[in-house]
Enzyme design. Structure first.
Site, PDB file in Angstrom:
ATOM      1  N   ASN A  68     -19.452 -38.969  -2.637  1.00 15.58           N
ATOM      2  CA  ASN A  68     -20.441 -40.039  -2.589  1.00 15.58           C
ATOM      3  C   ASN A  68     -21.758 -39.669  -3.253  1.00 15.58           C
ATOM      4  O   ASN A  68     -22.746 -40.413  -3.119  1.00 15.58           O
ATOM      5  CB  ASN A  68     -20.668 -40.461  -1.134  1.00 15.58           C
ATOM      6  CG  ASN A  68     -19.506 -41.252  -0.595  1.00 15.58           C
ATOM      7  OD1 ASN A  68     -19.371 -42.430  -0.856  1.00 15.58           O
ATOM      8  ND2 ASN A  68     -18.623 -40.588   0.158  1.00 15.58           N
ATOM      9  N   THR A 126     -15.051 -50.961   4.277  1.00 18.08           N
ATOM     10  CA  THR A 126     -14.954 -51.391   2.889  1.00 18.08           C
ATOM     11  C   THR A 126     -13.480 -51.632   2.612  1.00 18.08           C
ATOM     12  O   THR A 126     -12.826 -50.924   1.867  1.00 18.08           O
ATOM     13  CB  THR A 126     -15.572 -50.376   1.907  1.00 18.08           C
ATOM     14  OG1 THR A 126     -15.440 -50.880   0.588  1.00 18.08           O
ATOM     15  CG2 THR A 126     -14.963 -49.007   2.034  1.00 18.08           C
ATOM     16  N   SER A 183     -20.002 -45.234  -6.367  1.00 21.01           N
ATOM     17  CA  SER A 183     -18.803 -45.808  -5.761  1.00 21.01           C
ATOM     18  C   SER A 183     -19.213 -46.967  -4.859  1.00 21.01           C
ATOM     19  O   SER A 183     -20.383 -47.215  -4.649  1.00 21.01           O
ATOM     20  CB  SER A 183     -18.033 -44.760  -4.950  1.00 21.01           C
ATOM     21  OG  SER A 183     -18.808 -44.290  -3.865  1.00 21.01           O
TER      22      SER A 183
END
Length: 383
Positions: A378, A179, A383
């Site tokens: 997470n 990412t 997110s």
């Protein structure tokens, strides 16, 4: 100065209001030339964000005048309207910079499935353009952070020319990039095919071999831009080596800032029958959650390494496998090796060596441990 270390580039990082925190969230990198050659590598995820689809089209020309990047929203899975938002972003950047929208690459990062607030983003583009500076590289790097705890930059200087870069990324680090958003710049005079060849060679052994949690993002973008401002055309191999050095530096920074991690794990697979076998085995070890938990607990559980190797299609004889953890060969010939109590795991870096005893090829994969902090980060919020 990261992306502004090379001559011919300016950059800016501003707060456009995309993040509720008010932190910087919009970056602009501009190539002032005289050259505008560019190359890019993008996620291999079949679900691609709108800015990835846009920038892939832009890169077909081999020229990029500017890159506009935002954190605070991925603009992924937002349908035709999301793609139009990306188009509008490029058009606004082109308007204020005096170039064509087809010369502007766009990159976004943040939460998937939410439209960007264009009433804030477009004025932010004007604000960024007004803040452009030859010293703006650090501010640009700060503006693209999401869950990153630090901004990430790297510079390599050669004889009369420079390669610099910035990156963001702290989770979903996996093969097929991460990412991550990365912008690399150089003032070496290299054409688009040369940039493409160097970038792909560098990414193959750096970003593509960072594997934090086995997940692949929808927004991965790595761009390499040349201003040709140095007037020097370096040897292709020398240039590729410089690009690789910057990519390797940034990749290490990404794994070092992985969400919740307490260990950086260097997995080296040696004596494999092929490089492909070495990479497959390294990835399997990197993605073994039982092993990652053991390493978090500073337990040199080599049995979990062998278990991971055994799930692959690589060539090996189970009775000839050897494994070292922090240079202690805890497994020899597929069985008990040196005393595991000799393994010192107090420090951040853990080194695993897997010897397949099948040939002369090798590969290195970087990973990290699995911690309660990763689960919290997470699960406690989107997110």
């Amino acid at each position: 100065m990261s992306v502004t270390a090379a001559k011919g580039f300016t950059a800016a990082g501003v707060a456009a209001g995309l993040k509720d925190s008010g932190a910087p969230d919009l970056a602009l990198v501009v190539n002032q030339g005289p050259g505008r050659a560019a190359a890019g590598v993008f996620t291999s995820n079949r679900v691609k964000a709108a800015p990835v689809l846009w920038s892939q089209q832009v890169l077909k020309s081999g020229e990029v005048a500017a890159v506009i990047l935002n954190s605070g929203g991925a603009n992924a899975c937002t349908g035709p309207a999301g793609f139009q938002d990306t188009h509008a972003t490029a058009e606004k950047a082109a308007e204020v910079l005096g170039c064509g929208a087809g010369e502007v690459a766009v990159a976004s990062t943040g939460l998937i499935g939410v439209r960007l607030p264009m009433d804030k983003l477009l004025p932010g583009v004007e604000k960024a353009a007004a803040s452009l500076s030859a010293h703006g590289g650090e501010k640009a790097a700060i503006a693209i952070k999401t869950t990153d705890t630090v901004h990430k930059t790297a510079v390599v200087e050669r004889d009369g020319w420079v390669v610099g870069g910035m990156a963001k990324g702290a989770g979903m680090l996996a093969p097929g990039l991460a990412t991550m958003l990365v912008v690399l710049t150089t003032d070496a005079d290299v054409d688009a095919p040369g940039l493409d060849e160097a970038l792909r060679a560098a990414v193959r052994t750096t970003f593509d071999r960072v594997d934090s949690d086995g997940c692949m993002s929808t927004n991965d973008t790595v761009l390499l831009l040349s201003s040709a401002a140095s007037g020097i055309t370096p040897d292709a191999a020398v240039f590729t080596d410089a690009v690789r050095e910057v990519c390797d530096d940034l990749a290490r920074q990404l794994i070092g800032d992985a969400e919740g991690a307490s260990k950086d794990i260097r997995i080296e697979v040696i004596n494999a029958a092929s490089e492909e076998d070495a990479v497959e085995v390294g990835r399997s070890i990197a993605r073994n959650n039982l092993l990652k938990c053991a390493l978090y607990g500073e337990d040199p559980n080599w049995g979990r390494v062998l278990s991971a190797i055994g799930t692959t299609s690589a060539a090996f004889d189970p009775d000839k496998l050897n494994v070292a953890i922090n240079d202690v060969w805890v497994c020899r010939n597929g069985s008990v090796g040196d005393d595991r109590d000799l393994v010192d795991m107090r420090y951040r870096e853990v080194r695993i060596t897997a010897d397949l005893a099948e040939g002369g090829e090798s590969a290195v994969i970087w990973a990290n441990d699995l911690t309660a902090d990763y689960v919290h980060e997470n699960s406690a919020y989107s997110s």
